[in-house]
Design an enzyme around this catalytic site. Structure first.
Site, mmCIF file in Angstrom:
data_model
loop_
_atom_site.group_PDB
_atom_site.id
_atom_site.type_symbol
_atom_site.label_atom_id
_atom_site.label_comp_id
_atom_site.label_asym_id
_atom_site.label_seq_id
_atom_site.Cartn_x
_atom_site.Cartn_y
_atom_site.Cartn_z
ATOM 1 C CG PHE A 157 68.654 -18.802 130.067
ATOM 2 C CD1 PHE A 157 67.857 -18.122 130.969
ATOM 3 C CD2 PHE A 157 68.209 -20.028 129.596
ATOM 4 C CE1 PHE A 157 66.637 -18.642 131.399
ATOM 5 C CE2 PHE A 157 66.999 -20.567 130.015
ATOM 6 C CZ PHE A 157 66.211 -19.867 130.916
ATOM 7 C CB ILE A 158 72.294 -14.043 126.040
ATOM 8 C CG1 ILE A 158 71.301 -14.823 125.174
ATOM 9 C CG2 ILE A 158 73.581 -13.753 125.282
ATOM 10 C CD1 ILE A 158 71.714 -16.252 124.845
ATOM 11 C CD GLU A 243 80.184 -22.716 126.341
ATOM 12 O OE1 GLU A 243 79.198 -22.377 127.016
ATOM 13 O OE2 GLU A 243 80.152 -22.814 125.090
ATOM 14 C CG LEU A 338 81.869 -27.672 157.678
ATOM 15 C CD1 LEU A 338 83.204 -28.087 157.088
ATOM 16 C CD2 LEU A 338 81.608 -28.428 158.982
#
Length: 380
Positions: A157-158, A243, A338
């Site tokens: 997941f880098i 972060e 919407l």
């Protein structure tokens, strides 16, 4: 409610960056999403215009502006343009500050000018297949071997994983020492044993090059260790509030952008002989979302000023991250509804933004972990 966070110099940056996004990003963004990559050329153009080096000292080619409000401007404009996959923020506001604050002068001379120019793109590798929010549970190791470390492990997941020239890798240098045995290393592209896996297919952020990274006996020079051995976990804890605040900034910006698009749409769209905006249920939904966005903005702007003053606590950053990221996704979800059937079409910004916003509840530490941090602080 008038917003008072910014000074004229921030407004000038917003005008310049908005023009850059309109000229260099928006016309090409759909192609980048199909390709799964933001090209390096746009990074270099951003660097040429001074959009990547706000906090880097002038001695290393930056602007020396240690003011997080500049980062807020860039994030808000990218969200406004539904260009969420352009991860300038990860580079300039997450990774580069590690180099600025903990790097030696030699490291700064070697790396910072390139990060400012866009020639060097950065990433940070924390998550592993079996360790995400629990940073103390990482399995990657770095064993000292003379003037090098032998780095082994896998990261997943880098973000910026395929483009990155410099990767800040979290690894254990002393497995028996727990959090005190964690260190940080800067791995450079081309180091033998450092390989990149596949580009991960994601729900959203399709132009963001999220990847798996592999390290097999990578000989990382001691000169590439960031900070002292065993101080990695402490450094991470010092940096994570910024972060997480960045994720909160994106959350509120998402809510505001989705509302802007939706208000315009419901005023124009006709149903049963009247504008969709004329239905009470629609007006009430807009009222609820607008109120939440205003409340979120007030808290977030206070957090930004606290960060600038060095006063933002881990608990406050955690509050901002979980509440504002959930706000952004919740508002994007209702705004998509919407829009009716058109809201489900990816040619509409609200659809893409809905998919992009979902990860805000996960990365940077899941929102469940954020609540645990806040909860523990309350009862300790």
């Amino acid at each position: 409610m008038k917003r008072t966070l910014f000074e004229p110099e921030h407004d000038a940056l917003r005008d310049a960056f908005r023009a850059f996004v309109a000229a260099e990003i928006t016309p090409h963004y759909a192609d980048w999403e199909r390709a799964g990559m933001v090209p390096r050329a746009v990074w270099r153009k951003a660097g040429d215009l001074g959009f990547l080096g706000f906090s880097v000292p002038e001695a290393y080619g930056g602007l020396g502006l240690d003011d997080y409000r500049y980062a807020v401007v860039l994030t808000e404009e990218l969200v406004r343009a539904a260009a969420n996959s352009v991860f300038f923020g990860l580079h300039t506001d997450v990774c580069v500050p590690y180099l600025v604050r903990y790097g030696t002068d030699e490291q700064k001379q070697r790396w910072l000018p390139g990060t400012v120019s866009g020639e060097l793109i950065t990433a940070i590798a924390m998550s592993e297949p079996a360790a995400g929010s629990d940073l103390a549970g990482i399995q990657a190791t770095a064993r000292r071997d003379g003037e090098h470390y032998l780095l082994n492990g896998q990261k997943t997941f880098i973000s910026n994983g395929l483009l990155a020239d410099l990767v800040i890798v979290v690894a254990k240098t002393d497995a028996a020492a727990g959090a005190r045995g964690v260190s940080l290393f800067v791995v450079e592209a081309g180091m033998e044993g450092f390989t990149r896996g596949r580009r991960l297919e994601k729900l959203g952020l399709h132009a963001q090059d999220t990847a798996e990274l592999y390290f097999q006996d990578v000989r990382v020079p001691v000169a590439n260790r960031l900070g002292a051995e065993g101080q990695g976990f402490r450094i991470l804890m010092e940096q994570l509030p910024q972060e997480r605040l960045g994720i909160a900034v994106g959350g509120v910006a998402t809510a505001e952008a989705a509302l802007e698009w939706t208000i315009r749409y419901v005023k124009e769209r006709q149903a049963f002989g009247q504008a969709v905006a004329d239905f009470q249920t629609v007006r009430h939904a807009l009222a609820e979302m607008q109120t939440e966005a205003v409340i979120g903005r007030a808290f977030l702007d206070r957090c930004v000023l606290a960060l600038n003053a060095g006063e933002l606590t881990t608990e406050e950053a955690s509050m901002a991250k979980w509440w504002c990221s959930e706000l952004g996704f919740r508002v994007a979800d209702r705004c998509l509804q919407l829009h009716g059937g058109y809201g489900y079409m990816t040619e509409y910004a609200v659809a893409r933004t809905w998919a992009d916003a979902r990860v805000g509840l996960i990365y940077g530490g899941t929102n469940e972990i954020m609540k645990e941090i806040v909860g523990r602080a309350i009862v300790r």
